[in-house]
Motif scaffolding. Sequence first.
Motif, PDB file in Angstrom:
ATOM      1  N   LEU A   1       0.749  -1.323  -0.065  1.00  0.00           N
ATOM      2  CA  LEU A   1      -0.026  -0.032   0.110  1.00  0.00           C
ATOM      3  C   LEU A   1       0.947   1.173  -0.026  1.00  0.00           C
ATOM      4  CD1 LEU A   1      -2.946   0.850   0.055  1.00  0.00           C
ATOM      5  CD2 LEU A   1      -2.813   0.851   2.552  1.00  0.00           C
ATOM      6  N   GLN A   2       1.039   1.896  -1.244  1.00  0.00           N
ATOM      7  CA  GLN A   2       2.057   2.969  -1.295  1.00  0.00           C
ATOM      8  C   GLN A   2       1.403   3.995  -2.296  1.00  0.00           C
ATOM      9  OE1 GLN A   2       4.886   3.035   0.309  1.00  0.00           O
ATOM     10  NE2 GLN A   2       4.982   1.005   1.128  1.00  0.00           N
ATOM     11  N   LYS A   3       2.033   5.026  -2.215  1.00  0.00           N
ATOM     12  CA  LYS A   3       1.761   6.387  -2.951  1.00  0.00           C
ATOM     13  C   LYS A   3       2.771   5.934  -3.986  1.00  0.00           C
ATOM     14  CE  LYS A   3       1.110  11.268  -2.819  1.00  0.00           C
ATOM     15  NZ  LYS A   3       1.367  12.619  -2.072  1.00  0.00           N
ATOM     16  N   VAL A   4       2.450   6.163  -5.339  1.00  0.00           N
ATOM     17  CA  VAL A   4       3.419   5.799  -6.339  1.00  0.00           C
ATOM     18  C   VAL A   4       3.492   7.096  -6.885  1.00  0.00           C
ATOM     19  CG1 VAL A   4       2.994   3.344  -6.627  1.00  0.00           C
ATOM     20  CG2 VAL A   4       1.379   5.103  -8.035  1.00  0.00           C
ATOM     21  N   SER A   5       2.659   8.246  -6.812  1.00  0.00           N
ATOM     22  CA  SER A   5       2.907   9.361  -7.591  1.00  0.00           C
ATOM     23  C   SER A   5       2.410  10.648  -6.836  1.00  0.00           C
ATOM     24  CB  SER A   5       2.526   9.507  -9.163  1.00  0.00           C
ATOM     25  OG  SER A   5       1.151   9.224  -9.209  1.00  0.00           O
ATOM     26  N   GLU A   6       2.249  11.826  -7.432  1.00  0.00           N
ATOM     27  CA  GLU A   6       1.572  12.660  -6.641  1.00  0.00           C
ATOM     28  C   GLU A   6       0.037  12.705  -6.714  1.00  0.00           C
ATOM     29  OE1 GLU A   6       2.668  15.184  -4.702  1.00  0.00           O
ATOM     30  OE2 GLU A   6       4.705  14.371  -4.894  1.00  0.00           O
ATOM     31  N   ASP A   7      -0.435  11.779  -7.656  1.00  0.00           N
ATOM     32  CA  ASP A   7      -1.943  11.763  -8.131  1.00  0.00           C
ATOM     33  C   ASP A   7      -2.145  10.299  -7.684  1.00  0.00           C
ATOM     34  OD1 ASP A   7      -1.835  14.421  -8.999  1.00  0.00           O
ATOM     35  OD2 ASP A   7      -1.118  13.569 -10.985  1.00  0.00           O
TER      36      ASP A   7
ATOM     37  N   THR B   1      -9.471  11.862  -3.995  1.00  0.00           N
ATOM     38  CA  THR B   1     -10.575  11.017  -3.555  1.00  0.00           C
ATOM     39  C   THR B   1     -10.233  10.359  -2.253  1.00  0.00           C
ATOM     40  OG1 THR B   1     -11.114  10.614  -5.828  1.00  0.00           O
ATOM     41  CG2 THR B   1     -12.158   9.251  -4.010  1.00  0.00           C
ATOM     42  N   MET B   2      -9.004  10.060  -2.158  1.00  0.00           N
ATOM     43  CA  MET B   2      -8.691   9.170  -0.813  1.00  0.00           C
ATOM     44  C   MET B   2      -8.436   9.999   0.335  1.00  0.00           C
ATOM     45  SD  MET B   2      -8.869   6.059  -1.074  1.00  0.00           S
ATOM     46  CE  MET B   2      -7.957   5.283   0.363  1.00  0.00           C
ATOM     47  N   LYS B   3      -8.053  11.448   0.079  1.00  0.00           N
ATOM     48  CA  LYS B   3      -7.955  12.386   1.225  1.00  0.00           C
ATOM     49  C   LYS B   3      -6.907  12.135   1.887  1.00  0.00           C
ATOM     50  CE  LYS B   3     -13.274  13.594   1.310  1.00  0.00           C
ATOM     51  NZ  LYS B   3     -14.219  13.622   2.276  1.00  0.00           N
ATOM     52  N   LEU B   4      -5.763  11.878   1.563  1.00  0.00           N
ATOM     53  CA  LEU B   4      -4.686  11.393   2.156  1.00  0.00           C
ATOM     54  C   LEU B   4      -3.745  12.513   2.798  1.00  0.00           C
ATOM     55  CD1 LEU B   4      -3.119   8.858  -0.416  1.00  0.00           C
ATOM     56  CD2 LEU B   4      -4.435   8.431   1.678  1.00  0.00           C
ATOM     57  N   LYS B   5      -3.282  12.527   3.948  1.00  0.00           N
ATOM     58  CA  LYS B   5      -2.503  13.161   4.726  1.00  0.00           C
ATOM     59  C   LYS B   5      -1.271  12.495   5.144  1.00  0.00           C
ATOM     60  CE  LYS B   5      -6.288  14.236   7.138  1.00  0.00           C
ATOM     61  NZ  LYS B   5      -7.013  14.790   8.083  1.00  0.00           N
ATOM     62  N   ALA B   6      -0.197  12.961   5.448  1.00  0.00           N
ATOM     63  CA  ALA B   6       0.803  12.433   5.660  1.00  0.00           C
ATOM     64  C   ALA B   6       0.858  12.141   7.548  1.00  0.00           C
ATOM     65  CB  ALA B   6       2.386  13.173   5.515  1.00  0.00           C
ATOM     66  N   ALA B   7       1.081  10.773   7.712  1.00  0.00           N
ATOM     67  CA  ALA B   7       1.024  10.604   9.134  1.00  0.00           C
ATOM     68  C   ALA B   7       2.179  11.361  10.077  1.00  0.00           C
ATOM     69  CB  ALA B   7       1.109   9.122   9.504  1.00  0.00           C
TER      70      ALA B   7
END
Length: 650
Positions: A579-585, A644-650
Motif C-alpha cells: 500500500l504505497q503512494k506511487v505518484s503525486e496523483d 478522492t482518498m483524502k490522504l494526509k501524511a502521518a
Amino acid sequence: MKTKQLILVILWAFCSVANAQKQNEMDSLKQVFFSSGDDSVRALALYKIGFRLAYPKPDSTLALADSLINFARVTGYSKAELLANQIAAMAHNYLGNYDSTIAYGIRGVEMAKARKDSSSLGAAYSVLSVAYTTKGDYVNALEATLNCYANEEALGSKGGILASAVNIGNLYGVLKDYENSLEYYKIARDIAKELSAENQLAIIEYSMGTTFKNQGKLQESIEYLQTALNMAKKLQNNNIISRCLLGLGRTHFRLKEYDAARRYASENLIHVGKFGDKLITGSTLLLLARINLEFKKYDEALNQAKQALQIAKEISVFTLLAESNEALSNIYAAMNNYKSALEYIQAALPYKDSTINEDKIKEIASLEVKYETEKQQRDIELLEKQNQIQSLQVAKQQNLIWVFTGAAVILLIFVLLLYYLFRIRQREKDSIQQKNEVITQALADKERLIREIHHRVKNNLQIIQSILDTQSIELQDRSAIAALQESKSRVQTISLIHQYLYQTNDISLDIQNYVYQLVEYIQQSLMPLERVNIEQSVASFVVDADQAVSLGLIINEALTNALKHGFNGRGPGAVNITLQKVSEDEFVLEIADNGIGLPKNFSERRHLSMGFRLIEGLTKHLGGTLTIVPAEGTTLRFVFPVQTMKLKAA
C-alpha cells in the motif's frame, strides 16, 4: 574502537585514585577486568571501581558510569547499565546533587523492577532513602526504606533486613514516632545478635539510647549510650565512639548537668579530630556553644556556633543548618541583639519541618516585637529632629504644598483616565475570554459526543459479531457457517476502525497501524502461522474513517479469499500486501499471492461471488480501478486517486 575508548577511560580512573585507594586492591580489580572473559564479572569489577571512587572522586565515578553504559552497549550485557545507574546516584549524592540522586534512584527502581532483579531493587531503594534523608524529606525516605525492608524480607537476606530495620528506626525517630522506632531497633538487635554483628549491635544500642533521650527517658538513654560506648571502644570503632560521646553530652545537657556535658563534648571534639567526620564535629561544636550560652560565655558560644554553621553549609545537612541558625539566634537574643537574632531564626525556617511548633512561633513573634520596638524608637527620635527643622521652614513649605497639590490633582485626573481606559480594555478582554471558553466547551462536548458515538458503534458491532457467532453454532450447513464467518470478518473490519477512533479521539486514522491490526486478525482467524507467510509494505498515511472502512473491507475480502482458496493442494505459500503512494496523483494497493491462481472460468463467474462484487463496488466508491495481473498465483492491483482518498501524511 568503542572498546579501546572504554579501556582508556578505565585506565584514567585507576590513575586518578592512585593516591587515594590501596594500590593492590585497584590493581586486582584492573586485572579482573582485563583478564576475565565473563562480561558480568568485568562489569562488576568496573562497578566496584566506581563504588570506591564515589567518595574521593565523584566526578571520576560519573565518567566511569558513562563507561559502564558504553560497556553494556558494546557487550550486550544489559545489567551493566543498572550498575552504572547506581554508582552515578552515589556520585551525585556526594556532590550534593540530591535531586539528581533521587532521579537516578527512581530510575534504578524502575530498571530493577523491569529486570525482576530483586538484589538491585534493594540497592536502588537504599540510594533513594539516603538521598531523601540527606535532603530532609524524611517521609519519602521512610517509604523507600520500608520498600527496601520488604524486598530484603522476600529475599530472606538477614544482613539486608538488619540494615533496613536500623534505617527505619532512625527515620521513625526523626519523625518523632518513637514507639515504631524502638520496635524496629529491637528487630535489628535480635538479628545482629544472631549474626554476631558486633559493630551493628553497638550502633543499635547507640540508636536506642538516642531514642530514649528524645522520649525524655534520660536515665535509660544514658545506660544505653554508655553500653554502646563501651562496645565501640572494645571494637575501636571511632565513628560509634564519637556518636556515643556526643549523645552522652546531649543527654547530660538535657539533665542540666553542664559540667558532665562539657566533659563529654570536649573529649569528643579531640576524638573526632582524629578521623575528620564533619557532621559530628559540627554537632559537637553546637553542643559546646549551647553549654557556653548557659554559662553566659557569649563570645565562645558565638565562635563555636558559627563554626558549626560553616560546617553545616559545607556538608549541606539541613538539620545541622537549622539547629546552628537557631543557636545563633538564641545567643544574639541573650546579648539583646534582636535584629541579628531575628535574622538567624528566619534563616533557620527553610530547613525546619513544614509545621513549626507553637513555642517557636512565639519566640519568632517576640523577637520581631523587640526588633520593631527598637526600630520605632529610633524612628521617633529621627522624626523629632525632622520636626525641628521643618518648623523653621513653614513659610517656604506652604508654597511647595500648593504646587504639589496642583500636581497631585493633575496626576489624579491622569490616573483616573488611565484607569477608565484600562477598564474598557479589560471588559473587552473578558468578553473575548468568555467567548473562547464557550467555544472551547462546545468543542470539548463535541469531542466527547464523537467518542461516545464511536464507543457505542464499536459495542454494537461487537454485539453483532456475538450474534453471528451464536448463529453459526446453531447451523449445520457449512456454506451458511462460512457466510456468517465472512460477515463476522467484515463487521470486525469496521469495528477495528471505530475502536481506533475511540482510543485516539480523532475522526481519521493511520492506515498503516490499521492494516497491520486487520491482517493480524484475519491471519489468526483463518490459518496456522507456519502455512502462509504474509509480508506487508504499508505506507504511513492518515485517511478519513469512511475511506478507511472501504479500504479495510477490500483488503479483508481479497486477503480472506487468498488464504481460503489460493493455496488448496499447495505447500507453504506467501501473500504480499503493498500500500504505497506511487505518484503525486495515485495511490496503489496490491495484494499478491503465489498460490494456485484463479479458475479458468473466473471471468464468467466473478459476478456470482458476493465478495468480488463487494470489492468492485467499494473500488468504484473510492473512485479507483481494479486490475487482475496475470502472473504466478493471483495479483489484485487497485489504483486510487489521491484526491478522492483524502490522504494526509502521518
